[in-house]
Structures are given as C-alpha cells and as structure tokens.
Design a protein around this motif. Structure first.
Motif, PDB file in Angstrom:
ATOM      1  N   GLU A  57     217.192  31.878 -34.540  1.00  0.00           N
ATOM      2  CA  GLU A  57     216.704  32.080 -32.955  1.00  0.00           C
ATOM      3  C   GLU A  57     215.714  31.592 -33.368  1.00  0.00           C
ATOM      4  N   SER A  58     214.974  32.889 -33.477  1.00  0.00           N
ATOM      5  CA  SER A  58     213.761  32.712 -33.105  1.00  0.00           C
ATOM      6  C   SER A  58     213.079  32.148 -34.392  1.00  0.00           C
ATOM      7  N   ALA A  59     213.258  32.107 -35.651  1.00  0.00           N
ATOM      8  CA  ALA A  59     212.520  31.922 -36.901  1.00  0.00           C
ATOM      9  C   ALA A  59     212.977  30.292 -36.403  1.00  0.00           C
ATOM     10  N   THR A  60     213.878  29.756 -36.450  1.00  0.00           N
ATOM     11  CA  THR A  60     214.478  28.256 -35.969  1.00  0.00           C
ATOM     12  C   THR A  60     214.068  27.874 -35.067  1.00  0.00           C
ATOM     13  N   ALA A  61     212.951  28.586 -33.964  1.00  0.00           N
ATOM     14  CA  ALA A  61     212.618  27.812 -32.578  1.00  0.00           C
ATOM     15  C   ALA A  61     211.334  28.103 -32.764  1.00  0.00           C
ATOM     16  N   ALA A  62     210.561  28.977 -33.458  1.00  0.00           N
ATOM     17  CA  ALA A  62     209.311  28.519 -34.466  1.00  0.00           C
ATOM     18  C   ALA A  62     209.253  27.163 -35.104  1.00  0.00           C
ATOM     19  N   ALA A  63     209.885  27.095 -35.804  1.00  0.00           N
ATOM     20  CA  ALA A  63     209.799  25.835 -37.008  1.00  0.00           C
ATOM     21  C   ALA A  63     210.209  24.307 -36.220  1.00  0.00           C
ATOM     22  N   ALA A  64     210.835  24.278 -35.407  1.00  0.00           N
ATOM     23  CA  ALA A  64     210.575  23.807 -34.698  1.00  0.00           C
ATOM     24  C   ALA A  64     209.659  23.005 -33.770  1.00  0.00           C
ATOM     25  N   ALA A  65     208.987  24.124 -33.388  1.00  0.00           N
ATOM     26  CA  ALA A  65     207.723  23.535 -32.306  1.00  0.00           C
ATOM     27  C   ALA A  65     206.705  23.232 -33.227  1.00  0.00           C
ATOM     28  N   ALA A  66     207.001  23.332 -34.676  1.00  0.00           N
ATOM     29  CA  ALA A  66     206.211  22.959 -36.029  1.00  0.00           C
ATOM     30  C   ALA A  66     206.652  21.976 -35.939  1.00  0.00           C
ATOM     31  N   GLY A  67     207.478  21.451 -35.956  1.00  0.00           N
ATOM     32  CA  GLY A  67     207.674  19.647 -36.970  1.00  0.00           C
ATOM     33  C   GLY A  67     208.908  19.768 -37.759  1.00  0.00           C
ATOM     34  N   VAL A  68     209.135  21.736 -38.349  1.00  0.00           N
ATOM     35  CA  VAL A  68     209.793  21.983 -39.634  1.00  0.00           C
ATOM     36  C   VAL A  68     210.943  21.462 -39.050  1.00  0.00           C
ATOM     37  N   THR A  69     211.715  20.525 -39.442  1.00  0.00           N
ATOM     38  CA  THR A  69     213.252  20.511 -39.743  1.00  0.00           C
ATOM     39  C   THR A  69     214.559  20.697 -40.044  1.00  0.00           C
ATOM     40  N   THR A  70     213.921  21.601 -41.968  1.00  0.00           N
ATOM     41  CA  THR A  70     214.131  22.182 -42.636  1.00  0.00           C
ATOM     42  C   THR A  70     214.165  23.231 -42.626  1.00  0.00           C
ATOM     43  N   ILE A  71     214.344  24.623 -43.159  1.00  0.00           N
ATOM     44  CA  ILE A  71     214.873  25.943 -44.051  1.00  0.00           C
ATOM     45  C   ILE A  71     215.170  26.133 -44.568  1.00  0.00           C
ATOM     46  N   ILE A  72     215.353  26.366 -45.600  1.00  0.00           N
ATOM     47  CA  ILE A  72     215.837  27.950 -46.457  1.00  0.00           C
ATOM     48  C   ILE A  72     214.943  29.144 -46.461  1.00  0.00           C
ATOM     49  N   ASP A  73     216.459  29.902 -46.412  1.00  0.00           N
ATOM     50  CA  ASP A  73     216.113  31.162 -45.506  1.00  0.00           C
ATOM     51  C   ASP A  73     216.427  31.958 -47.743  1.00  0.00           C
ATOM     52  N   MET A  74     215.739  33.344 -47.551  1.00  0.00           N
ATOM     53  CA  MET A  74     215.322  33.782 -48.926  1.00  0.00           C
ATOM     54  C   MET A  74     215.867  34.883 -48.033  1.00  0.00           C
ATOM     55  N   PRO A  75     217.186  35.528 -49.803  1.00  0.00           N
ATOM     56  CA  PRO A  75     217.775  36.466 -50.309  1.00  0.00           C
ATOM     57  C   PRO A  75     217.733  38.026 -49.705  1.00  0.00           C
ATOM     58  N   LEU A  76     215.992  37.958 -49.276  1.00  0.00           N
ATOM     59  CA  LEU A  76     215.817  39.728 -48.550  1.00  0.00           C
ATOM     60  C   LEU A  76     215.213  39.314 -47.722  1.00  0.00           C
TER      61      LEU A  76
END
Length: 460
Positions: free
Chosen positions: A94-113
């Motif tokens: 929730e918090s990471a994707t809220a930060a992404a959206a605020a920056a105009g980042v609409t797609t992220i890929i999560d690291m395995p660790l």
C-alpha cells in the motif's frame, strides 16, 4: 464554462471506428521521443487512436490539458523492494505503490528480497501475490530470486510469471537470500538461458570486499573505501564471462562506477547479451557532498565521486547503460541508525521511489539532457527490459498509463510530502523538478486513495 465543458463531453468524430471511454487532448505530449500535440482516444484502458490536437473525439469524457503540462507515459520502475510480507514494517504494497503513484510511476516490479519468504519458489510467489492483491495503487509485477538451493525451482518461477530472477555474488544482507559463487552463477545462467529468461545480478566481488577496509564509524569516505569500484568491476567481469559462455541474457543492477561502465561497454561491443541500469542517487548525489554520519545516503555499491557520476551520464548517453531505476530499498528508521550515524552498522538502502524521476529530471536539465532521454531511461527502457510492450509509451495499442507533468515546476521534498512508509530519504529538503498534476492508470484517473493496480505476469 468552456473549460468545464471540455471535461464533461466532446463533439467530433468517432475515431478508429470504435466508441471511446475517454479522450485526452494535449497541446504538449511526448510520442516516440518527440514533443507534439495530439488528441488520444482511449477505450477499455487502451490507447486506440491518436489524432491531431484540433480533433475533439466523440467520448463521454474529454479532458483538455493546459499548455504548462506535458503528457508523458507512466513511468516504469523495475527495481523496487516492497518487503511485504515478513518485513512490512520496512515497507508494504500500500505505501510503496502510493509513493509510486505520487511520482507518476504507474508500473513497478518488486524484488525477491527482503520479504519473508523471499520469492524463491512458486509457492512464495503465490504468497506474495495473495498479500498484494487489492492493495496496490499502481500495477505490480514480480522478479524471482536465484540462490544456491533453488536452481531446480527456477523453471516453475518463470512458468508462474516472474519477469526474471535476481542473484547476488556477495552477501545480500539477509541470511535467507545467500549469494551464488561464480560456479553456481554459471549453472544458474545455463538454466535461465534454457528458459529464455533474464538474470539480474548484484555485482560486487566477495574476494575484493574481503580484503577491503572494514566499514565502521561516521566517515562516508571510509564507507566508500570499504566497497571499492574494483569489487564491482571484478564481479561484472565474472557476469560477462558467464553470459558469453551460456548465452544467457544478463542485467547488471545499480551500476555505480566508471570502471564497471567501461566493462559493460566493451562486452556489448563484443556481442555479449548484457544490459545495465543505474540509479538516481548515483546520477544526482556525489560522495564529496555527503556529510559524515548520514546513513540515509548509505547503499551498496556506494554513491561515489563526481568523476564516476559524470561517467555514468556519459554511459547513458552512448547507450552503455540502458535504464535508470530507483532501487527503492527502505527500512525502519531504527535500522538506519540515524542518531548514531555509524555507516558500517546502519542498514544500507536508499528510499527514493517517490523522488527518483524528479531528481534525475532536475540534474538532466542542468546538464542539457532532454526529457525525451529521461523518459527513454525511466519509462520505455525499463518496460522493454521486463518485456512489457504495452507499458512505458504513448502509442496505439499501449495501456493508457499517462501522466500530466508540470515539467517546469519545482518543489521541495518535505517530511509531510513523503508517501512511503517512513520519512527517511536523502532527498529530504532537496529542490527537485517536475510536479505530477494528474495521472491515469489504464485510462482511470488516479486519486490518492484509489487502489486500481493490477498484478502483472510475464507472458511467455
């Protein structure tokens, strides 16, 4: 009144012989690396038409943007540590994707660790998807991991939709994600090559690190000395040799040095299937300006000096380095030891998902680098690395992931503005460039409380 009407309805022709859900008319829009004007027709979350700006497409909602914003494709960040489940107190979906959206980042890929469990098996991937489902403000995909004990699990990870797998060549910092030896790397890359997959590598050589000074105390210079550029160069040479021997596509994450960039440049010229990324902190911060006792600047490999920074910009310009992604790797403030300031003991990781693009754009403007270049490195390039042809570009058939960016407007990072879980970042107090006015994810305009993200799978 006219401006209000343009938000509600349009008059004009049905474009592309399809009924539209939304149209966006932009006097300034970046298409194929060129700023132009256009009217975009959007249907079911996809761009289906690109018309001259003068056209008012027939749609139930027509948005006409102001001339002080430029419409850009949503940014794509392929290097994000979300840490959930298991270490959700560090960061979460929730918090990471809220930060992404605020920056105009609409797609992220999560690291395995650094989640628990790490994404090393299909079962662990399923656990992570279950936790993420219904909690993401933007679209999220997943990398898998490669460690000495899970090489037999890699085919199942790829079959279940990871976009590639990441490994370390030295201690990762968490015991559940051990490194690969050079021999194990070669074996793993043979497996990944047979699948047609991508191997991401954190490239620092354990032998060089073992004989380097032990990091301790508040001195930032001493910390840099403990992670010399020779450690990166030796490890990159190991990756290049393995990639050449196996034919496996390899990607060097968070490249930090001129020496490393030169090795990648020569490997590409020799036809080795290798790519590389660098990060905003390496492009915008320099060791000479980092105060001692400031663990918010600590990461591995470290932020080096101005000469290395200049070399990284040159490597981006000539295509040696392919993309710029954040390596957003937060932890709790307690683990950063902010009050103690010991660079040896503090957790290493830069929290930057919300501010990486604006930091790079500010530095790029000072260096005479264009917005088109920055978007290639931070939008279409990362999408291409991950194999997401519908992301990172404004084109017919692409997802309508769009950002209205006030590219001439500056802002100062404040504690109150930070969306990720903890207000710890080296950019606190910095003046950055580019304010996100509006953003759309697959044609849906995002509001701060909107959870509209989907979970992505790599399509074979």
């Amino acid at each position: 009144m006219l401006a209000l009407a343009s938000e509600l309805a349009g008059v004009g022709r049905v474009t592309n012989r399809q009924l539209l859900d939304l149209a966006i008319r932009a006097p300034r829009v970046m298409i194929d690396g060129v700023e132009t004007s256009a009217a975009l027709g959007i249907r079911r979350g996809t761009v289906v038409s690109i018309e001259p700006f003068e056209v008012v497409p027939l749609a139930p909602r027509v948005v006409t943007l102001e001339a002080d914003v430029v419409l850009i494709p949503g940014l794509v960040d392929t290097h994000v540590h979300i840490n959930e489940p298991g270490r959700t107190e560090w960061e979460g979906f929730e918090s990471a994707t809220a930060a992404a959206a605020a920056a105009g980042v609409t797609t992220i890929i999560d690291m395995p660790l650094n989640s628990l469990p790490p994404t090393l098996t299909a079962a662990a991937l399923a656990t992570k998807r279950k936790v993420a489902r219904g909690r993401c403000h933007v679209d999220v995909g997943f990398w898998g991991g490669a460690v000495p004990t899970n090489l037999a699990d890699l085919p199942d990870l790829f079959a279940d939709g990871v976009f590639g797998v990441k490994c370390f060549l030295q201690d990762s910092g968490v015991p559940e994600f051990p490194p690969l030896s050079a021999t194990e790397l070669l074996t793993a890359m043979r497996v990944v090559a047979d699948i047609g997959g991508l191997m991401l590598v954190h490239a620092e050589d354990p032998g060089v690190l073992h004989v380097s000074p032990t990091p301790q105390g508040r001195s930032y210079a001493a910390f840099v000395d403990s992670r010399p550029d020779t450690a990166e160069a030796v490890a990159i040479a190991t990756v290049i040799e393995a990639s050449a021997a196996t034919g496996c596509r390899a990607h060097i994450v968070h490249l930090s040095s001129a020496a490393g960039a030169d090795l990648v440049r020569r490997a590409k010229a020799a036809g080795v299937p290798i790519t590389a990324e660098t990060c905003p902190h390496y492009l915008t911060l320099a060791a000479e300006t980092i105060p001692d006792g400031s663990p918010q600047f600590k990461c591995c490999p470290p932020i080096r000096g101005g000469a290395d920074q200049d070399a990284l910009w040159a490597a981006l310009a000539d295509g040696t380095i392919d993309i710029v992604v954040t390596d957003h790797s937060p932890s709790t403030p307690e683990l950063k030891l902010l009050e103690v300031g010991d660079l040896g003991l503090a957790w290493g990781g830069i929290a930057s998902l919300q501010f990486g693009f604006a930091a790079v754009l500010a530095q790029a403007t000072r260096r005479g680098v264009t917005l088109a270049d920055v978007l290639r490195w931070m939008s279409s390039g990362p999408a291409d690395l991950a194999g997401l042809p519908a992301k990172g570009r404004i084109a017919i058939g692409a997802d309508a992931d769009l950002v209205a960016l006030a590219d001439g407007e500056r802002f100062t990072v404040t504690t109150e503005s930070i969306k990720h879980r903890h207000p710890v970042t080296p950019y606190l107090g910095a003046e950055l460039l580019g304010v996100v006015r509006r953003r759309w994810l697959r044609g849906t305009e995002l509001q701060d409380d909107m959870v509209a993200g989907q979970l992505l799978r790599k399509q074979s």
